[in-house]
Scaffold this motif. Structure first.
Motif, PDB file in Angstrom:
ATOM      1  N   SER A 156      91.996 -49.792 136.911  1.00 37.09           N
ATOM      2  CA  SER A 156      92.002 -51.275 136.609  1.00 37.09           C
ATOM      3  C   SER A 156      90.677 -51.855 136.330  1.00 37.09           C
ATOM      4  O   SER A 156      90.255 -52.679 135.364  1.00 37.09           O
ATOM      5  CB  SER A 156      92.583 -52.121 137.600  1.00 37.09           C
ATOM      6  N   ALA A 157      89.555 -51.167 136.871  1.00 39.34           N
ATOM      7  CA  ALA A 157      88.229 -51.849 136.800  1.00 39.34           C
ATOM      8  C   ALA A 157      87.693 -51.383 135.106  1.00 39.34           C
ATOM      9  O   ALA A 157      86.975 -52.070 134.791  1.00 39.34           O
ATOM     10  CB  ALA A 157      87.172 -51.299 137.826  1.00 39.34           C
ATOM     11  N   PHE A 158      88.261 -50.139 134.511  1.00 38.12           N
ATOM     12  CA  PHE A 158      87.946 -49.861 133.281  1.00 38.12           C
ATOM     13  C   PHE A 158      88.759 -50.236 132.388  1.00 38.12           C
ATOM     14  O   PHE A 158      88.538 -49.825 131.271  1.00 38.12           O
ATOM     15  CB  PHE A 158      87.951 -48.204 133.500  1.00 38.12           C
ATOM     16  N   HIS A 390      92.584 -63.163 142.019  1.00 41.30           N
ATOM     17  CA  HIS A 390      91.829 -63.002 140.710  1.00 41.30           C
ATOM     18  C   HIS A 390      90.215 -62.941 140.809  1.00 41.30           C
ATOM     19  O   HIS A 390      89.894 -61.985 140.370  1.00 41.30           O
ATOM     20  CB  HIS A 390      92.306 -64.410 140.081  1.00 41.30           C
ATOM     21  N   ASN A 391      89.937 -63.738 141.909  1.00 40.20           N
ATOM     22  CA  ASN A 391      88.322 -63.512 142.199  1.00 40.20           C
ATOM     23  C   ASN A 391      88.125 -62.388 142.839  1.00 40.20           C
ATOM     24  O   ASN A 391      87.023 -61.765 142.593  1.00 40.20           O
ATOM     25  CB  ASN A 391      87.996 -64.942 143.168  1.00 40.20           C
ATOM     26  N   GLN A 392      88.925 -61.928 143.750  1.00 37.94           N
ATOM     27  CA  GLN A 392      88.794 -60.583 144.467  1.00 37.94           C
ATOM     28  C   GLN A 392      88.585 -59.435 143.194  1.00 37.94           C
ATOM     29  O   GLN A 392      87.884 -58.583 143.616  1.00 37.94           O
ATOM     30  CB  GLN A 392      89.689 -60.204 145.511  1.00 37.94           C
ATOM     31  N   LYS A 393      89.626 -59.316 142.382  1.00 33.44           N
ATOM     32  CA  LYS A 393      89.479 -58.517 141.286  1.00 33.44           C
ATOM     33  C   LYS A 393      88.154 -58.501 140.738  1.00 33.44           C
ATOM     34  O   LYS A 393      87.361 -57.305 140.210  1.00 33.44           O
ATOM     35  CB  LYS A 393      90.585 -58.794 140.274  1.00 33.44           C
ATOM     36  N   LYS A 394      87.575 -59.658 140.176  1.00 31.94           N
ATOM     37  CA  LYS A 394      86.420 -59.827 139.767  1.00 31.94           C
ATOM     38  C   LYS A 394      85.235 -59.241 140.333  1.00 31.94           C
ATOM     39  O   LYS A 394      84.418 -58.602 139.826  1.00 31.94           O
ATOM     40  CB  LYS A 394      86.343 -61.441 139.191  1.00 31.94           C
ATOM     41  N   ILE A 395      85.176 -59.932 141.562  1.00 32.72           N
ATOM     42  CA  ILE A 395      84.175 -59.204 142.433  1.00 32.72           C
ATOM     43  C   ILE A 395      84.081 -57.762 142.771  1.00 32.72           C
ATOM     44  O   ILE A 395      83.046 -57.235 142.580  1.00 32.72           O
ATOM     45  CB  ILE A 395      84.163 -59.809 143.964  1.00 32.72           C
ATOM     46  N   LEU A 396      85.273 -56.995 142.956  1.00 29.45           N
ATOM     47  CA  LEU A 396      85.604 -55.794 143.202  1.00 29.45           C
ATOM     48  C   LEU A 396      84.985 -54.845 142.094  1.00 29.45           C
ATOM     49  O   LEU A 396      84.525 -53.880 141.912  1.00 29.45           O
ATOM     50  CB  LEU A 396      87.030 -55.339 143.645  1.00 29.45           C
ATOM     51  N   THR A 397      85.595 -55.415 140.873  1.00 34.09           N
ATOM     52  CA  THR A 397      85.477 -54.841 139.401  1.00 34.09           C
ATOM     53  C   THR A 397      83.681 -54.650 139.221  1.00 34.09           C
ATOM     54  O   THR A 397      83.071 -53.678 138.844  1.00 34.09           O
ATOM     55  CB  THR A 397      85.822 -55.672 138.150  1.00 34.09           C
ATOM     56  N   ALA A 398      82.952 -55.678 139.604  1.00 34.50           N
ATOM     57  CA  ALA A 398      81.445 -56.004 139.408  1.00 34.50           C
ATOM     58  C   ALA A 398      80.869 -55.126 140.362  1.00 34.50           C
ATOM     59  O   ALA A 398      79.796 -54.257 140.131  1.00 34.50           O
ATOM     60  CB  ALA A 398      81.136 -57.169 139.605  1.00 34.50           C
ATOM     61  N   GLU A 399      81.571 -54.906 141.670  1.00 32.83           N
ATOM     62  CA  GLU A 399      80.808 -53.878 142.639  1.00 32.83           C
ATOM     63  C   GLU A 399      81.028 -52.422 142.395  1.00 32.83           C
ATOM     64  O   GLU A 399      80.150 -51.843 142.608  1.00 32.83           O
ATOM     65  CB  GLU A 399      81.423 -54.391 144.173  1.00 32.83           C
ATOM     66  N   ILE A 400      82.331 -52.138 141.692  1.00 33.05           N
ATOM     67  CA  ILE A 400      82.166 -50.832 141.115  1.00 33.05           C
ATOM     68  C   ILE A 400      81.489 -50.400 140.086  1.00 33.05           C
ATOM     69  O   ILE A 400      80.807 -49.368 140.081  1.00 33.05           O
ATOM     70  CB  ILE A 400      83.922 -50.739 140.503  1.00 33.05           C
ATOM     71  N   TRP A 401      81.393 -51.211 139.058  1.00 32.88           N
ATOM     72  CA  TRP A 401      80.184 -51.020 138.063  1.00 32.88           C
ATOM     73  C   TRP A 401      78.915 -50.865 138.545  1.00 32.88           C
ATOM     74  O   TRP A 401      78.056 -50.110 138.016  1.00 32.88           O
ATOM     75  CB  TRP A 401      80.132 -52.059 137.014  1.00 32.88           C
ATOM     76  N   LYS A 402      78.575 -51.652 139.693  1.00 30.44           N
ATOM     77  CA  LYS A 402      77.109 -51.628 140.105  1.00 30.44           C
ATOM     78  C   LYS A 402      76.867 -50.205 140.920  1.00 30.44           C
ATOM     79  O   LYS A 402      76.111 -49.897 140.802  1.00 30.44           O
ATOM     80  CB  LYS A 402      77.129 -52.538 141.456  1.00 30.44           C
ATOM     81  N   TYR A 403      78.158 -49.867 141.691  1.00 26.86           N
ATOM     82  CA  TYR A 403      77.988 -48.314 142.032  1.00 26.86           C
ATOM     83  C   TYR A 403      77.602 -47.412 141.348  1.00 26.86           C
ATOM     84  O   TYR A 403      76.911 -46.537 141.297  1.00 26.86           O
ATOM     85  CB  TYR A 403      79.277 -47.914 143.050  1.00 26.86           C
TER      86      TYR A 403
END
Length: 755
Positions: A156-158, A390-403
């Motif tokens: 989902s993040a990708f 919605h906001n949680q998905k956005k935050i988690l997606t950004a944190e995944i890319w950060k990792y």
């Protein structure tokens, strides 16, 4: 110049097409009429009219193309022709300025070419641009490895970039420049991703944490450690204490009440005073302790049942935040502990005087409480995420890319550093190229203005007329016409227009001469010195053999001009179906067997109505005369036919030369050699031999060697040793030495008739 051409989707060429590759300064293309030659010249003349065809230019710089073909003849042979402007000779200073401008243009073009090579590589596929492209390919591959490694966990993040290397790479590079998210562990990200990216995610109910306070309190009651016994000042107390059987006596009192006055054990009458003393021993305090023990049993049973019931209810729920196996283990442990304590407390009731120690479950109750409290905390966090999904998905997606950025930091930093350096170099080259192109345009404009000042159409008229006269065309000539004298007319000697009365040969030749001078001029006052590609497509059609040699000589002059320093002629193509013309125009005494570095040879054929092109590393066109000589040169020649081969060579060569006295040649030999010489000249009296079985002689090797020796000496004795050496491949000679022999039927090296 043109480096490569693809001819496709036009005339007899297939949609897939045919390619001419590795083209050089001089290019020869041979093919029969209708095989597809003219299509090649038309593509060069007007590539925009052939959308399926492509031309690749050196340094991606197209040049002016002058194409002589049937279209050129039809387009230009009218009552008048556009005048050809050439440079005059009256103003040396302006000529010097023009030459200076041309040199400056050449210098700028060399600078541009050098920078283009750095930018694009020598073959157009390298250089800094290729270096940058390679960097991009490598980083795309590295990023794709990352994608494949984590795709199952973070699909989902990708989203939106999962199916494209380029887009996934762009996303990582974009995140590198802007991502400010917090850094979390991979396990945390995976755990949260399972929940937050779940489809149809809903809230979960918190679980009830059972209260263990009552159980803890009951397990700590002092009654369990108290020895519950009767009153101490009764006279039988010492006996009961010594026997330690107060619990047994207490139980027996109940039976005694029912069997009074007899003892329930020994059946003897019991003294009433003994009964009183036993009753006094078990006083009111004792009864209170016994009652306390009974309440403890009842309370502990109820509290433990309630506690286990709550845990069992929790076990029946299916919460993602409660590990079922861990909870089951806790429930099993606490159930065993509570059951054991109930047994201890039951023993206290049976043996009030016994000191009972129960299991301390404080730590176990705390473990269960902490386990369920942690589950409720996770459930609460889950519910908060659902409420803000919605906001949680956005935050988690950004944190995944950060990792991912942090994990691949060294690779991304190395790419960024290398790309920055390459980009800097490319930008510098492109800026310099922009400046150079501006300088080139300005210098070219200056050159055009200088050319306008001293150009004229008259010199071309004079030169063409001189050539026509020298070649025997005296019935017509060119004359200037038009209001400004910038047109040519073909006129008779009396001044009348001759365009409609010329023969096909005259029409073809005068048009060719017009094109020949156009090569070094222009139909406008400027552009005379612009670089150009020249194409000759069947220039000797409708011409007789004498003119054939004239045209080939003029084209060879164009070859020479193309090799001159600062020549405007950068490349030449010659296409023909005429074997004699091809042999004449392509002859080069410096060529051995392979092509020279500046030339290419091609044959175009039509197979099943489809044109095909084939390249050769040598001149593939041979005459039958040359094939006869190749038989002589061949060490594995046939002894049976070699004598007749020698006779056919002499017939071809000496008949064309004429004025040959065969008897005088024979007289130069003696004995057997004289007989052999006479036999080789037998065609003079007996007629031409066209087969190899019309003359029989001994075929042993010694006899053949004698024939070959006499054959050589015939050329030496007649002063034609140079021709013999050339045809045997032992000496280079000028073209004049071979021109007379080009009369035999032509064949190609494939064995097919070429005419």
């Amino acid at each position: 110049m043109i480096e490569e051409m693809k001819i496709a989707g036009c005339a007899s060429y297939s949609v897939e097409g045919q390619s001419l590759t590795d083209l050089r300064k001089i290019n020869f293309i041979y093919g029969a009429n209708g095989s597809g030659k003219t299509s090649i010249s038309r593509v060069i003349a007007a590539p925009a009219n052939h959308s399926d065809c492509t031309i690749r230019w050196a340094n991606e710089r197209p040049l002016e193309c002058l194409v002589y073909n049937a279209d050129f003849v039809e387009r230009n042979f009218r009552s008048s022709l556009p005048g050809i402007f050439t440079l005059g000779e009256h103003d040396a200073a302006v000529l010097d300025q023009i030459e200076s401008a041309r040199k400056k243009i050449a210098e700028i073009e060399r600078d541009i070419n050098a920078r283009n090579i750095v930018l694009h590589g020598a073959d157009g596929t390298g250089g800094k641009l290729r270096e940058r492209s390679t960097l991009r390919e490598n980083i795309e591959n590295e990023c794709w490895k990352v994608k494949n490694r984590y795709d199952a966990d973070f699909q989902s993040a990708f989203a939106g970039v999962r199916n494209s290397k380029a887009r996934f790479c762009d996303k990582i590079l974009s995140e590198r420049a802007s991502n400010q998210a917090a850094l979390h562990s991979l396990n945390d990200l995976k755990k949260r991703a399972v929940v937050i990216f779940e489809s149809g995610l809903t809230r979960e109910n918190a679980v009830r944490v059972p209260d263990s306070a009552e159980l803890t309190q009951l397990e700590a009651l002092p009654i369990l450690a108290k020895k519950v016994v009767g009153q101490g000042d009764v006279d039988i107390t010492a006996l009961i204490d010594r026997l330690g059987n107060s619990d047994w006596i207490k139980q027996g009192v109940g039976y005694f009440v029912k069997s009074t006055p007899q003892c329930p054990f020994c059946q003897q009458d019991v003294n009433a005073d003994l009964a009183k003393r036993i009753g006094d021993y078990f006083d009111e305090a004792y009864d209170r302790d016994i009652a306390a023990i009974a309440r403890l049993i009842a309370g502990y049973e109820a509290a433990s049942t309630t506690y286990l019931q709550v845990l069992n209810e929790i076990s029946q729920t299916s919460s993602r935040y409660i590990k079922a196996d861990q909870l089951a283990s806790l429930v099993e442990r606490v159930a065993m502990r509570l059951a054991l304590n109930r047994q201890h407390i039951a023993r206290k009731q049976k043996e009030p005087s016994a000191v009972v120690v129960v299991e301390d479950n404080t730590d176990l109750f705390a473990e269960i409480r902490n386990f369920l409290t942690a589950a409720n905390a996770a459930i609460n966090e889950h519910n908060q995420a659902v409420d803000d999904i919605h906001n949680q998905k956005k935050i988690l997606t950004a944190e995944i890319w950060k990792y991912l950025l942090e994990e691949n930091k060294s690779i991304l930093d190395a790419y960024h550093s290398s790309k920055t350096a390459v980009d800097k170099a490319i930008n510098g080259i492109e800026e310099n190229l922009s400046i150079k192109r501006s300088q080139l345009a300005a210098t070219q404009h200056t050159l055009r203005e200088l050319e306008k000042g001293i150009t004229s159409v008259q010199p071309t008229v004079s030169e063409i007329n001189a050539l026509l006269a020298s070649f025997g065309f005296r019935g017509f000539k060119l004359a200037t016409a038009g209001d400004q004298g910038n047109l040519y007319e073909i006129v008779r000697l009396d001044g009348s227009n001759a365009a409609r009365t010329l023969s096909e040969g005259e029409k073809t030749f005068v048009t060719f001469l017009y094109f020949y001078y156009l090569i070094r001029g222009s139909v406008s006052e400027s552009g005379i010195t612009s670089n150009r590609v020249i194409v000759f497509d069947d220039p000797i059609s409708s011409l007789d053999s004498d003119i054939l040699f004239i045209v080939s000589s003029l084209i060879k002059r164009v070859f020479e001009l193309s090799h001159a320093r600062n020549s405007v002629i950068r490349q030449v193509f010659v296409l023909t179906h005429n074997i004699y013309f091809h042999k004449e125009v392509s002859f080069d005494p410096e060529r051995k067997t392979k092509c020279r570095a500046h030339e290419t040879f091609w044959i175009v054929k039509k197979i099943d109505d489809v044109s095909t092109l084939e390249s050769f590393d040598h001149n593939p066109i041979k005459t039958s005369y040359e094939l006869l000589w190749s038989e002589v040169r061949n060490e594995n020649r046939s002894n049976l036919t070699i004598q007749n081969t020698l006779r056919r060579i002499l017939e071809n060569y000496f008949k064309i030369l004429g004025n040959m006295d065969k008897d005088k040649i024979i007289e130069k030999f003696e004995g057997r050699e004289k007989v052999i010489c006479a036999s080789l000249f037998s065609w003079v009296n007996d007629g031409s031999h066209s087969t190899h079985d019309d003359l029989y002689v001994s075929t042993d090797t010694t006899t053949v060697d004698v024939y070959l020796d006499v054959f050589r000496r015939i050329f030496e004795e007649t002063g034609h040793k140079q021709h013999y050496s050339m045809m045997m491949g032992t000496e280079s000679v000028p073209i004049a030495s071979v021109s007379p022999i080009e009369t035999a039927s032509p064949v190609t090296n494939s064995g097919q008739d070429a005419a």
